[in-house]
Design an enzyme around this catalytic site. Sequence first.
Site, PDB file in Angstrom:
ATOM      1  N   SER A  26      15.155  21.327 -15.982  1.00 52.40           N
ATOM      2  CA  SER A  26      13.989  22.165 -16.220  1.00 52.40           C
ATOM      3  C   SER A  26      14.456  23.457 -16.878  1.00 52.40           C
ATOM      4  O   SER A  26      15.552  23.948 -16.611  1.00 52.40           O
ATOM      5  CB  SER A  26      13.318  22.471 -14.879  1.00 52.40           C
ATOM      6  OG  SER A  26      12.601  23.691 -14.955  1.00 52.40           O
ATOM      7  N   LYS A  45      16.501  21.632 -10.804  1.00 56.93           N
ATOM      8  CA  LYS A  45      15.807  20.378 -11.118  1.00 56.93           C
ATOM      9  C   LYS A  45      16.676  19.355 -11.842  1.00 56.93           C
ATOM     10  O   LYS A  45      17.490  19.678 -12.698  1.00 56.93           O
ATOM     11  CB  LYS A  45      14.574  20.657 -12.001  1.00 56.93           C
ATOM     12  CG  LYS A  45      13.434  21.339 -11.281  1.00 56.93           C
ATOM     13  CD  LYS A  45      12.804  20.506 -10.177  1.00 56.93           C
ATOM     14  CE  LYS A  45      11.967  19.391 -10.722  1.00 56.93           C
ATOM     15  NZ  LYS A  45      10.660  19.855 -11.225  1.00 56.93           N
ATOM     16  N   HIS A  89       0.832  -1.222   0.000  1.00 55.59           N
ATOM     17  CA  HIS A  89       0.000   0.000   0.000  1.00 55.59           C
ATOM     18  C   HIS A  89       0.862   1.266   0.000  1.00 55.59           C
ATOM     19  O   HIS A  89       0.427   2.317   0.458  1.00 55.59           O
ATOM     20  CB  HIS A  89      -0.963   0.023   1.195  1.00 55.59           C
ATOM     21  CG  HIS A  89      -1.704  -1.268   1.382  1.00 55.59           C
ATOM     22  ND1 HIS A  89      -2.921  -1.519   0.805  1.00 55.59           N
ATOM     23  CD2 HIS A  89      -1.361  -2.400   2.056  1.00 55.59           C
ATOM     24  CE1 HIS A  89      -3.320  -2.745   1.121  1.00 55.59           C
ATOM     25  NE2 HIS A  89      -2.385  -3.307   1.876  1.00 55.59           N
ATOM     26  N   GLU A  94       9.700   8.410 -15.914  1.00 53.61           N
ATOM     27  CA  GLU A  94       8.369   8.899 -16.314  1.00 53.61           C
ATOM     28  C   GLU A  94       7.957   8.326 -17.666  1.00 53.61           C
ATOM     29  O   GLU A  94       6.797   7.962 -17.878  1.00 53.61           O
ATOM     30  CB  GLU A  94       8.378  10.428 -16.377  1.00 53.61           C
ATOM     31  CG  GLU A  94       8.603  11.090 -15.015  1.00 53.61           C
ATOM     32  CD  GLU A  94       8.956  12.569 -15.174  1.00 53.61           C
ATOM     33  OE1 GLU A  94       8.033  13.364 -15.419  1.00 53.61           O
ATOM     34  OE2 GLU A  94      10.147  12.921 -15.067  1.00 53.61           O
TER      35      GLU A  94
END
Length: 473
Positions: free
Chosen positions: A281, A287, A160, A294
């Site tokens: 970024s 970043k 979970h 992804e």
Amino acid sequence: MTGASSKPWGGRYSAETAREVDQFTASLPFDQRLYREDIAGSMAHARMLARQGIITDEECQSLLAGLAGILAEIEAGVFPWRLELEDVHMNIETRLREKIGPTGGKLHTARSRNDQVALDMHLYVRAQVDGLLEELRQLQATLADLAEQYIDAILPGYTHLQRAQPVSLAHHFLAYFFMLQRDRERLADARRRVDMLPLGAGALAGTTFAVDPAAVARELGFERRYANSMDAVSDRDYLVETLSALALVAAHLSRLGEELVLWSTSEFGFLEMSDAYTTGSSIMPQKKNPVIGELLRGKTGRVYGSLLGLLTVLKGLPLAYNTDLQEDKEGTFDAWDTVRACVRIATGALQTSRWRTDRMLAASGQDYMLATDLADYLATKGIPFREAHAAVGAVVARAHGAGASLAEIPLDELRQICPAFGDEVYELLTPEAAVARRNSPMGTAPAAVREQLALADRLVGQAPGTIAWVPVE
Ligand code: ARG
């Protein structure tokens, strides 16, 4: 070529196809990539025609030379592709007639584009399967190497997405290893139904010529041929099966991708991906985005889309060939390109990442993750597990209320909750002990993980083409 149409099939036509129709119906923009398979299939077909006395040896030699010349033109980028010739098949055949004259028109004897394109796709997908099997094996080898290296590293295992029980990092890597093993098995199994020759089916009903499909099958290395010509030209089940195997590879990689993303966060901090495998970024200078993770996640969508798309195309199609089947290609090609790229990039990402085992271990001692060990301890003292569970639940509640860890609860307090608690219980309360004590088959203790690793090494070490599960025990 008597009709007013310039098409190879234009005999009965009195007008040219509308330009818009050419554009709408052409598969050339996407089936061009089948040129190697198409030429290999045509060469095998030409040799068979000569052996069977359907064309002369001289004609065969001329067809083979012409086809070899066309292959060279395509590879050199000088082949004159023409959209109005619809597809790769008619482009090559038309060029063959330009190069060697009317003999070129004999190549299509005893053949239809329907069995021709089916053959091309079988050859194409068979090569793709073999390429992917090897790429998956390399990804597995990378996971096995990492497992070897991190057998003693401990991190929280989750259920979970809540910290559940500590596990070995090697165990976590090997979970992916075995998913990919089943992917290889699935692909190898589906390959048996890819490895079938459809050529010889003609348009749908076979042919009036004395063809020899068995010989063509041998020449092109097919295990067997289709038994029924209508089936051979009209089913695409082998594409569905392989797409379905790809969908599962993508599903597995999407889970890995998600963990790369999650583990790269400051919140987890279990992983630092290399500069070479992350991107920045355009506005936020700090970043370092886990874009590989992804995209391993995100690209799964198009693979599922291709599978669903093809299943939908097939539904309710009457026998035999229908142009709907031309829609099998773009999704198939895209899925193969996508999944193979994902497997290769995942391999590189894993090889270049830094695993923050210090952070993992620090996270493993927290959050009452050793509560199950306490319950197991009471159960070994003869207390029914359900009661032990309740007692330890009370211990956790007390610790939580006091802002303490389990190990900080003194023995007399433990005994108030359950008199079976003894002094030795504190020895259980380290992540190392928790991992070491899970020495059951499949478990996360170093010895149990070493057993998995030995199996993994045998599986990646198998000769190419042998993908057999080695039974455990
Ligand atoms: N381009 C077609 C396809 O991809 C080849 C077969 C076409 N056959 C036909 N009779 N139009 O399926």
